[in-house]
Motif scaffolding. Sequence first.
Motif, PDB file in Angstrom:
ATOM      1  N   ALA A 172       0.031  -8.503   4.948  1.00 27.82           N
ATOM      2  CA  ALA A 172       0.355  -7.258   5.621  1.00 27.82           C
ATOM      3  C   ALA A 172       0.791  -7.491   7.060  1.00 27.82           C
ATOM      4  N   THR A 173       0.114  -8.460   7.691  1.00 28.93           N
ATOM      5  CA  THR A 173       0.474  -8.677   9.093  1.00 28.93           C
ATOM      6  C   THR A 173       1.803  -9.415   9.205  1.00 28.93           C
ATOM      7  N   LEU A 220       0.858  -1.193   0.000  1.00 28.36           N
ATOM      8  CA  LEU A 220       0.000   0.000   0.000  1.00 28.36           C
ATOM      9  C   LEU A 220       0.885   1.231   0.000  1.00 28.36           C
ATOM     10  N   GLU A 223      -8.803 -10.077  -0.445  1.00 27.21           N
ATOM     11  CA  GLU A 223      -8.933  -9.405   0.851  1.00 27.21           C
ATOM     12  C   GLU A 223      -8.133 -10.106   1.950  1.00 27.21           C
ATOM     13  N   SER A 283       8.189 -14.942   2.652  1.00 27.33           N
ATOM     14  CA  SER A 283       9.294 -15.781   3.130  1.00 27.33           C
ATOM     15  C   SER A 283       9.378 -17.074   2.321  1.00 27.33           C
ATOM     16  N   ALA A 307      -4.456  -9.199   3.737  1.00 28.82           N
ATOM     17  CA  ALA A 307      -4.353  -8.932   5.165  1.00 28.82           C
ATOM     18  C   ALA A 307      -3.263  -9.796   5.778  1.00 28.82           C
ATOM     19  N   SER A 334       3.935   1.958   4.072  1.00 28.89           N
ATOM     20  CA  SER A 334       2.900   2.965   3.806  1.00 28.89           C
ATOM     21  C   SER A 334       3.266   4.291   4.459  1.00 28.89           C
ATOM     22  N   ILE A 335       3.688   4.217   5.696  1.00 30.19           N
ATOM     23  CA  ILE A 335       3.977   5.451   6.433  1.00 30.19           C
ATOM     24  C   ILE A 335       5.180   6.167   5.837  1.00 30.19           C
ATOM     25  N   GLY A 340       4.431  -3.625   4.655  1.00 30.05           N
ATOM     26  CA  GLY A 340       3.146  -3.315   5.270  1.00 30.05           C
ATOM     27  C   GLY A 340       3.010  -1.872   5.681  1.00 30.05           C
ATOM     28  N   VAL A 341       2.608  -1.709   6.930  1.00 29.70           N
ATOM     29  CA  VAL A 341       2.300  -0.385   7.440  1.00 29.70           C
ATOM     30  C   VAL A 341       3.540   0.516   7.439  1.00 29.70           C
ATOM     31  N   TYR A 342       4.688  -0.078   7.750  1.00 29.48           N
ATOM     32  CA  TYR A 342       5.925   0.708   7.742  1.00 29.48           C
ATOM     33  C   TYR A 342       6.119   1.367   6.385  1.00 29.48           C
TER      34      TYR A 342
END
Lengths: 397, 539
Positions: free
Chosen positions: A395-396, A78, A388, A248, A392, A166-167, A162-164
């Motif tokens: 991402a996790t 993302l 979906e 992985s 997810a 994105s930020i 993932g979120v890292y």
Amino acid sequence: MRTPFTVRLFQSMPKTGWVALAIFAVVACVGVPVAHLALPEGHALHLSAYTVSLLGKILCYMVVAVAMDLIWGYAGILSLGHGLFFALGGYAFGMYLMRQIGRDGSYQSDLPDFMVFLDWKELPWYWAGSDSFLWALFLAMALPGLVAFVFGYFAFRSRIKGVYFSIITQALTYAAMLLFFRNETGFGGNNGFTDFKRILGYSITSPEMRATLFALSALLLIACLVLGRYLVSSRFGRVLAAIRDAESRVMFIGYNPLHYKLFMWTLSAVLCGLAGALYVPQVGIINPSEMSPANSIEIAVWVAVGGRGTLVGAVLGAGIVNLAKSFFTVTVPEYWPFFLGFLFIAVTLYLPDGVVGLWRKLRARKGPDSAAAAPAVTAAPVGETAPETTVAKGATA
Amino acid sequence: MNRLLLRLALLFASLACLALPARAALDPALVAGFAGDFNSRVAAIEALGVEGSAAARALLDAVEAGNVGTAADKVVVIDGDAVKDAASGEALQIAADEVETITVNNRIRRALATAHAALALSAESGADRLAAANTLTENTSESLLPLFERTLAGEKDEAVRGVLSRAVARVNLGSADAAKRLKAAEALGESSDPAVKNMLAALLEKRGEGKDASWAEPDAEVRAAAEASIKAIDRRIATAQAVGTVFSGLSLGSILLLAALGLAITYGVMGIINMAHGELLMVGAYATFLVQGLFRSYLPAYLDWYVVAAIPVAFFAAALVGVAMERLVLRHLYGRPLESLLATWGLSLVLIQAARVVFGPQNLELANPGWMSGGMELAAGVVLPYNRIVIIGFAVFVLVLIWLMMQKTRLGMFVRAVTQNRPMAGCVGVPTARVDTLAFAIGSGVAGLGGLALSQIANVGPAMGQGYIVDAFMVVVLGGVGQLAGAVWAALGLGIVAKFLEGWAGAVIAKILVLVFIIVFIQKRPQGIFALKGRFADS
């Protein structure tokens, strides 16, 4: 023995898809120009200049959405910084448009107005060659591509996910916005570029140019969809989806995810840059607010509303949200943020697969027979599992 | 000529004071200056300030009010309908409209300010005396010298003594006596004022060329002393500036910390990236604004303490909004961080627009309470504002509170358990759902406290949260997600690095450099400064 490229390209999309694209091409390249140029005003099918520009703008957004879907839906990455690539393409082409104004600016100088205003004596070095159309076109692709390549290389190499990721992309576009807001950067500060006059010597506001730009945007969208469909259904696309779902394991098998991710990421940025280059002449302005983090998140909203991991969903989402935006900002401007906010909460909560997912669910409810009989235009090539849940998981992880 | 008169006047005045301290009347020589031109009037005002008796004070006030003038060759004061002699205070048989009053122009006004400062040198409070001394130092003249020396003799406060002795030295630098100049040049090395440095540098100027060359300061010894003093001043200024930069870095860091602490908690426990976190800051700031409004209307006497009263209000307001968000939306998105990121962005849009509808789109400005305004001056131009000092203290307070909660309470233990292994914690009876809600409420409440702190240094407006969210995320990412210690180090580190870079390259370039630094840093330590260790490290 591998099947020839043309055959693979053709097989990447079901027949209905090709038919839909052909119809769309005819409408955009013949129908709209005729409706805009040939039909008199007042005719029921006449398209006004406003409508053509608006639709052209939305076509550019659709290209961006497809680019976003390629990297988010199929690679699970993302990006909250796609507005940067879009704006970089826009600025690259905007430089050419600024030079095309020539001495018709309000200061009658060879330099763009804002430079005269800031008392600059000559063009900065990075404006070299900006009076050449081909160079501008090249720059519009190369600049976002280069930024994406360098950024992506370092980010993916150190396995930022993932979120890292994105930020960090959000911070990237935020930093770029701050940079472009400054007058010293040499891109017009917070006013950006505007007041364009012509492209290749033709007036930018003429109806013919408007129809041409519209048709070009449509062709770009079609090219993106075909290329995207080919990529995601190829071996490359399947490896990419595997990386998305279990990076992985893919590494243990012997692939290097870096190359796959980096290629798709850079390609996505280049497509955004092209969309930006087509967007600027149609809208007539480019300024740093295109790089605001909120704009980039909105691109993700379009894709999520349409349905992630289905290229056609990205197109639908960009269309739905932007048409709604045009409608709301004209009628009840103060409620648009409420609408967008609630739309997004509702989509993530109740429509995890977006509009396309809803459509599929309705089809499936009609009965398994009819669903199986009609090959879904939008079928995701990577298995029929809902993207979906897999995203997810990716991402996790 | 004027100077001489003045000295005489001073002498008389001090003699008079010594002899008859209780006498209210003034020496006529002091007052006579008011009959002359502007120069002599200014001199008279200064002399009155130096004299410092209650009568002098009253006369100065009368000058300021435009009630002093001349009539029949006498300096008089208009007191209501009566006209009195300025020196003796005796009533005179003159009508008020016959008096030609002294015009109070800017020069007179400046002289009055100096005189008031001279009067304030004998004030009770040390702070008042220090302020007066500082004012006097700004426009010293030889006429003030006796006052300085007199005050120095009786002054106990070190700070005031320092300021005054430097003021004396400044005046003595122009003295004809080389020994006095030498002492002055040495004494001025104690200063940290760039203006003093310029004064000393002027002594070292060379005039003419070759054989005719002469120095502005003829005495070599004085020049050497001046040079040494300049070096000392430079060192002191550099140190003060470094301290100032570190301080503003700490201040920025503590704000980042307040903004990021809540984020670190919510992400650490629930794996939810809350894009609406900035709007929780906004909620806290608006709550503070409302409390200020309530105090204005109902408790104006305690207005200075509204900030303290706002602490629980800001906390609970933001916590309530947080609980509502968690219960209504986020609850359904656990385990899907990317979706939660986008949904919370939707929430942030809604909250921003709601604030715009309720409070209007413009920025509100909150008043700093009296005890938070002003600052501590380290050196000329290096001021540590009290509100920032208070905010640093507040950040420490909040941090300690959270640390205590996490380490010493049952809830904190549950939170840590859920952070480490959610399913296992659930298995041994930790009510994970309730812990989620409470942790989110606390994280949001801390954000509200951050908003309260922000309201004291920045504008409060609907878009305020957006400005901090990117930075807050940087802190969390850099520190290692869910790590309180990491957040602390990252916030302070980022704050100080950013401030040093800002001094060197400007704010925007600094921001970009910080971003590049973070990207490079994450290359080396992808999980942040304090990565989770053990088997959960890769999950």
